[in-house]
Design a protein around this motif. Structure first.
Motif, PDB file in Angstrom:
ATOM      1  N   GLU A 125       0.837  -1.209   0.000  1.00 48.15           N
ATOM      2  CA  GLU A 125       0.000   0.000   0.000  1.00 48.15           C
ATOM      3  C   GLU A 125       0.863   1.245   0.000  1.00 48.15           C
ATOM      4  O   GLU A 125       2.042   1.207   0.334  1.00 48.15           O
ATOM      5  CB  GLU A 125      -0.936  -0.007   1.207  1.00 48.15           C
ATOM      6  CG  GLU A 125      -0.178  -0.201   2.503  1.00 48.15           C
ATOM      7  CD  GLU A 125      -1.103  -0.283   3.704  1.00 48.15           C
ATOM      8  OE1 GLU A 125      -2.322  -0.293   3.506  1.00 48.15           O
ATOM      9  OE2 GLU A 125      -0.583  -0.323   4.826  1.00 48.15           O
ATOM     10  N   LEU A 126       0.195   2.347  -0.364  1.00 49.17           N
ATOM     11  CA  LEU A 126       0.883   3.632  -0.314  1.00 49.17           C
ATOM     12  C   LEU A 126       0.972   4.077   1.130  1.00 49.17           C
ATOM     13  O   LEU A 126       0.130   3.694   1.957  1.00 49.17           O
ATOM     14  CB  LEU A 126       0.093   4.679  -1.102  1.00 49.17           C
ATOM     15  CG  LEU A 126       0.053   4.491  -2.610  1.00 49.17           C
ATOM     16  CD1 LEU A 126      -0.858   5.536  -3.242  1.00 49.17           C
ATOM     17  CD2 LEU A 126       1.454   4.582  -3.210  1.00 49.17           C
ATOM     18  N   PRO A 143       8.472  14.069   4.396  1.00 51.22           N
ATOM     19  CA  PRO A 143       9.710  13.933   5.169  1.00 51.22           C
ATOM     20  C   PRO A 143      10.765  13.125   4.414  1.00 51.22           C
ATOM     21  O   PRO A 143      10.434  12.327   3.538  1.00 51.22           O
ATOM     22  CB  PRO A 143       9.276  13.201   6.434  1.00 51.22           C
ATOM     23  CG  PRO A 143       7.912  12.674   6.173  1.00 51.22           C
ATOM     24  CD  PRO A 143       7.323  13.475   5.068  1.00 51.22           C
ATOM     25  N   THR A 144      12.023  13.333   4.793  1.00 52.20           N
ATOM     26  CA  THR A 144      13.116  12.549   4.230  1.00 52.20           C
ATOM     27  C   THR A 144      12.823  11.070   4.418  1.00 52.20           C
ATOM     28  O   THR A 144      12.409  10.667   5.505  1.00 52.20           O
ATOM     29  CB  THR A 144      14.425  12.877   4.980  1.00 52.20           C
ATOM     30  OG1 THR A 144      14.511  14.275   5.079  1.00 52.20           O
ATOM     31  CG2 THR A 144      15.630  12.348   4.245  1.00 52.20           C
ATOM     32  N   GLY A 145      13.015  10.296   3.377  1.00 53.49           N
ATOM     33  CA  GLY A 145      12.743   8.867   3.472  1.00 53.49           C
ATOM     34  C   GLY A 145      11.268   8.545   3.321  1.00 53.49           C
ATOM     35  O   GLY A 145      10.847   7.399   3.401  1.00 53.49           O
ATOM     36  N   GLY A 146      10.463   9.585   3.108  1.00 51.95           N
ATOM     37  CA  GLY A 146       9.015   9.394   3.034  1.00 51.95           C
ATOM     38  C   GLY A 146       8.577   8.685   1.759  1.00 51.95           C
ATOM     39  O   GLY A 146       7.475   8.154   1.680  1.00 51.95           O
ATOM     40  N   LYS A 170       9.476  10.072  -1.771  1.00 51.16           N
ATOM     41  CA  LYS A 170       9.130  11.081  -2.771  1.00 51.16           C
ATOM     42  C   LYS A 170       9.261  10.543  -4.194  1.00 51.16           C
ATOM     43  O   LYS A 170       8.433  10.854  -5.046  1.00 51.16           O
ATOM     44  CB  LYS A 170      10.010  12.329  -2.597  1.00 51.16           C
ATOM     45  CG  LYS A 170       9.567  13.172  -1.412  1.00 51.16           C
ATOM     46  CD  LYS A 170      10.380  14.426  -1.277  1.00 51.16           C
ATOM     47  CE  LYS A 170      11.749  14.152  -0.721  1.00 51.16           C
ATOM     48  NZ  LYS A 170      11.733  13.607   0.648  1.00 51.16           N
ATOM     49  N   SER A 171      10.289   9.715  -4.424  1.00 54.80           N
ATOM     50  CA  SER A 171      10.488   9.210  -5.793  1.00 54.80           C
ATOM     51  C   SER A 171       9.227   8.507  -6.289  1.00 54.80           C
ATOM     52  O   SER A 171       8.790   8.718  -7.413  1.00 54.80           O
ATOM     53  CB  SER A 171      11.654   8.230  -5.856  1.00 54.80           C
ATOM     54  OG  SER A 171      12.702   8.673  -5.053  1.00 54.80           O
TER      55      SER A 171
HETATM   56  P1  ADP Z   1      12.772  10.349  -0.193  1.00 56.07           P
HETATM   57  O1  ADP Z   1      13.217  10.754  -1.572  1.00 56.07           O
HETATM   58  O2  ADP Z   1      11.448  10.883   0.182  1.00 56.07           O
HETATM   59  O3  ADP Z   1      13.806  10.625   0.857  1.00 56.07           O
HETATM   60  P2  ADP Z   1      12.778   7.708  -1.309  1.00 56.07           P
HETATM   61  O4  ADP Z   1      11.970   8.031  -2.496  1.00 56.07           O
HETATM   62  O5  ADP Z   1      14.249   7.508  -1.528  1.00 56.07           O
HETATM   63  O6  ADP Z   1      12.585   8.791  -0.175  1.00 56.07           O
HETATM   64  O7  ADP Z   1      12.139   6.448  -0.598  1.00 56.07           O
HETATM   65  C1  ADP Z   1      12.635   5.954   0.612  1.00 56.07           C
HETATM   66  C2  ADP Z   1      12.369   4.477   0.741  1.00 56.07           C
HETATM   67  O8  ADP Z   1      10.993   4.224   0.985  1.00 56.07           O
HETATM   68  C3  ADP Z   1      12.713   3.688  -0.501  1.00 56.07           C
HETATM   69  O9  ADP Z   1      13.428   2.552  -0.115  1.00 56.07           O
HETATM   70  C4  ADP Z   1      11.377   3.319  -1.090  1.00 56.07           C
HETATM   71  O10 ADP Z   1      11.429   2.133  -1.834  1.00 56.07           O
HETATM   72  C5  ADP Z   1      10.517   3.181   0.148  1.00 56.07           C
HETATM   73  N1  ADP Z   1       9.072   3.373  -0.115  1.00 56.07           N
HETATM   74  C6  ADP Z   1       8.506   4.412  -0.735  1.00 56.07           C
HETATM   75  N2  ADP Z   1       7.164   4.286  -0.775  1.00 56.07           N
HETATM   76  C7  ADP Z   1       6.863   3.126  -0.143  1.00 56.07           C
HETATM   77  C8  ADP Z   1       5.633   2.424   0.153  1.00 56.07           C
HETATM   78  N3  ADP Z   1       4.458   2.904  -0.208  1.00 56.07           N
HETATM   79  N4  ADP Z   1       5.743   1.260   0.813  1.00 56.07           N
HETATM   80  C9  ADP Z   1       6.940   0.778   1.200  1.00 56.07           C
HETATM   81  N5  ADP Z   1       8.121   1.375   0.940  1.00 56.07           N
HETATM   82  C10 ADP Z   1       8.085   2.541   0.281  1.00 56.07           C
END
Ligand code: ADP
Ligand code: MG
Length: 631
Positions: free
Chosen positions: A22-23, A45-48, A50-51
């Motif tokens: 899920e998202l 947030p960081t690690g949230g 975003k990609s």
């Molecule tokens: P950000 O750019 O926000 O710091 P990332 O895009 O690098 O974060 O994502 C951080 C981690 O979270 C990645 O390992 C990604 O695969 C994981 N992730 C993102 N969305 C989900 C989700 N819906 N469920 C599980 N893991 C996720």
């Protein structure tokens, strides 16, 4: 697409491509908006994740997704990850041939994602191919770089809105982990997006335990503490030298540490990054150059030697801890000496107008440019020389150049290909050179003629080019070939800047800077500095202060930071009981203080003073001991 269809497509794509069930809660709204064609500005947030917020909608929408990203390392990371997931992705980097090949692929629909830097938007190769691309999604990563009120303004990001005119039907998403409301509004203005498209979420990271220590000698305290900390960590420092010194120091106390900064060679950087990510090396002493886009889940602690210039940078750097959700410590050390150093550095970022004028004068002197002249040739400048002649530091000289550039008095080109340097001919005078028109041979025979007696000569690719009637880049690659063959040695000069004079050179005393270039930015930097200083001095919850800085959402204390876990009365009782039971003979005051967590040491030291003043404890040398009741 009807709402429910789009929702199920999103979920099935999430499962199929990423394997996620899920998202995350805060991903839902920005993802469904972008998928259905509404622009998005999202603060996550960081690690949230975003990609995923643009990659998933892009795949559902089809066509090409252009991603603007500030760093090549980030682009490469993300394209590699996408390729592992089976998507077709490329970064628009490398030589002309590579760029041409990638753009061709993109124009025939052979790519899902095309990552590029904002500078590339001005590349004639890109401009020529742009109309052929079926762009349906545009994403901007690290979008705070667009705003000069952000902490990491990149003027090139201002150019991004041209993409909207190229692709009027494409949807646009901009993403950042660190932006105040002011910055979010500015991003909307710059991208000409309705401010109603802004999505924010609580930036609270409940598992991060913030602490600030202003007590004792930062270096000593960190070396003692680092031995107790478990798992992977980062030590953020200010300069490249500091990073190397800290790695050495940490290693010398038996810890497994290495360093990372922008001055290292690419393959060394990659190796160190890999070793740290895999856990082979547990501590990385690094400058702010490390960490952006790095997705290591189990970073257990982040130490800062001295405060970063603003809370945005702090949150981004500290936010690299605990992406896996497990408790992690973020400890900021700011001793008296660190504070002094930071203040001096902040001052250097905004040199006085007089210094800026002096630097302008020194550029004119170096290029022998008279008042009123608009030379056609750029001036190669020696920044250290300029600093020396203007009586300022190299950092002040660099900052002055940037201001002169922003105000349009000069065009500053960093690392020009025609960089000044010394070339030393190693091929001797009798080597056989084929009488061909091959640039390598032409250059070789030229150098053989002028490079007598093996003395290095000062020159540049540009100068050699004009002497030989060859293009600069041809000289550049010919000299690399000869260098690789061991026939010449190219010694580029350390600081490489070139100044172009866009309009007639003026009297240095007449140089002024518009407030948008200098005064407003200084004001903003000063405010950001006081904000991080209030984070340091606050007696309230540190997470709450961060929440309030980044948004107006209602907040509550985190319960885990040093201020939330502090109790004066309990600590006083604990100190007395430790002195009575564990150390009836007395104990070194510093060692006693060090039994408490970093963020509490200053307050414990105050308690000792209070107990001392109140006659409850006494000192003998550096020891403290408790006074027995019958004394
Ligand atoms: P950000 O750019 O926000 O710091 P990332 O895009 O690098 O974060 O994502 C951080 C981690 O979270 C990645 O390992 C990604 O695969 C994981 N992730 C993102 N969305 C989900 C989700 N819906 N469920 C599980 N893991 C996720
Ligand atoms: Mg990211």
């Amino acid at each position: 697409m009807p709402q429910t269809d789009s929702k199920s497509t999103i979920n099935s794509t999430l499962k199929k491509i990423w394997g996620f069930d899920e998202l995350r809660k805060f991903q839902v709204a920005p993802i469904s908006a972008l998928t259905s064609g509404t622009d998005v500005i999202a603060l996550l947030p960081t690690g949230g994740g975003k990609s995923l917020c643009f990659q998933l909608p892009a795949l559902v929408r089809g066509g090409l997704c252009i991603v603007i990203s500030p760093l090549i390392a980030l682009m490469e990371d993300q394209t590699n990850q996408l390729k592992l997931l089976g998507a077709r992705a490329a970064s628009l980097t490398g030589d002309r041939k590579n760029i041409d090949r990638i753009l061709n692929n993109a124009s025939v629909g052979a790519l899902d994602f095309l990552y590029l830097s904002p500078e590339r938007l001005k590349d004639p190769l890109f401009i020529a191919q742009a109309p052929l691309l079926d762009v349906r999604t545009i994403a901007i990563d690290e979008a705070h770089c667009i705003s000069q009120w952000g902490h990491d303004f990149r003027p090139e990001f201002r150019n991004i809105s041209v993409l909207k005119s190229y692709y009027p039907t494409a949807v646009l998403g901009a993403y950042t982990a660190t932006a105040t409301n002011e910055v979010l509004a500015d991003i909307a203005t710059q991208l000409k997006i309705d401010s109603g498209c802004i999505h924010t979420t609580s930036m609270r990271r409940q598992n991060l335990e913030f602490e600030v220590s202003t007590w004792g000698d930062t270096e000593e305290e960190i070396l003692l503490l680092a031995r107790e900390l478990k798992g992977s960590g980062l030590v953020y420092v200010k300069t490249r030298n500091d990073a190397d010194r800290w790695a050495t120091r940490l290693s010398s106390v038996g810890l497994c540490a290495t360093s990372f900064h922008a001055g290292l060679e690419k393959n060394i950087k990659q190796k160190r990054q890999r070793d740290w990510i895999s856990g082979k090396v547990s501590i990385m002493a690094c400058t702010s150059a490390f960490g952006m886009g790095i997705d290591k889940p189990n970073v257990r602690w982040i130490l800062h030697v001295g405060a970063p210039a603003n809370l945005e940078s702090y949150v981004q750097e500290a936010g690299r801890a605990g992406r896996d959700g497990n408790p992690s410590r973020c400890i900021l050390f700011q001793g008296a000496r660190d504070l002094k150093k930071s203040e001096a550095r902040n001052k250097e970022m905004f040199p006085s107008l007089k210094t800026i004028q002096n630097i302008y004068q020194s550029l004119a002197n170096q290029g022998k440019v008279a008042i009123g002249d608009t030379p056609i040739d750029p001036t190669n400048i020696d920044i250290k020389e300029s600093a020396k002649n203007s009586g300022c530091t190299t950092s002040e000289a660099l900052a002055s150049l940037a201001f002169l550039n922003s105000a349009g008095h000069i065009d500053l080109i960093k690392n020009p290909r025609s960089s000044l340097g010394k070339v030393k001919w190693l091929g001797g005078r009798n080597s056989i050179v084929n009488e061909t028109t091959h640039p390598t041979d032409i250059l070789a025979s030229h150098l053989m003629r002028i490079g007598l007696d093996m003395e290095p000569i000062s020159t540049s690719a540009k100068k050699l080019g004009s002497e030989l009637g060859l293009a600069e880049h041809v000289i550049d690659s010919a000299s690399r070939t000869l260098d690789a063959q061991g026939r010449l040695e190219w010694m580029p000069q350390a600081a490489e800047y070139e100044v172009v004079w866009p309009s007639g050179r003026i009297n240095a005393k007449k140089i002024t800077l518009p407030s948008s270039v200098y005064a407003d930015r200084k004001d903003s930097a000063d405010k950001k500095w006081s904000a991080i200083q209030s984070f340091i001095s606050t007696e309230g919850c540190r997470s709450e202060l961060l929440d309030l800085y980044f948004s107006d959402d209602p907040v509550s204390p985190c319960g885990v930071c040093d201020n939330c876990t502090w109790s004066s009365s309990k600590t006083e009782e604990k100190v007395l009981s430790m002195l009575r039971k564990t150390h009836p003979e007395g104990v070194d005051a510093f060692n006693l203080i060090r039994k408490f967590k970093a963020g509490h040491k200053g307050a414990v030291s105050n308690i000792l003073r209070k107990l001392l003043d109140g006659g409850k404890i006494r000192t003998k040398g550096t020891d403290v001991y408790v006074i027995s009741p019958n004394e």
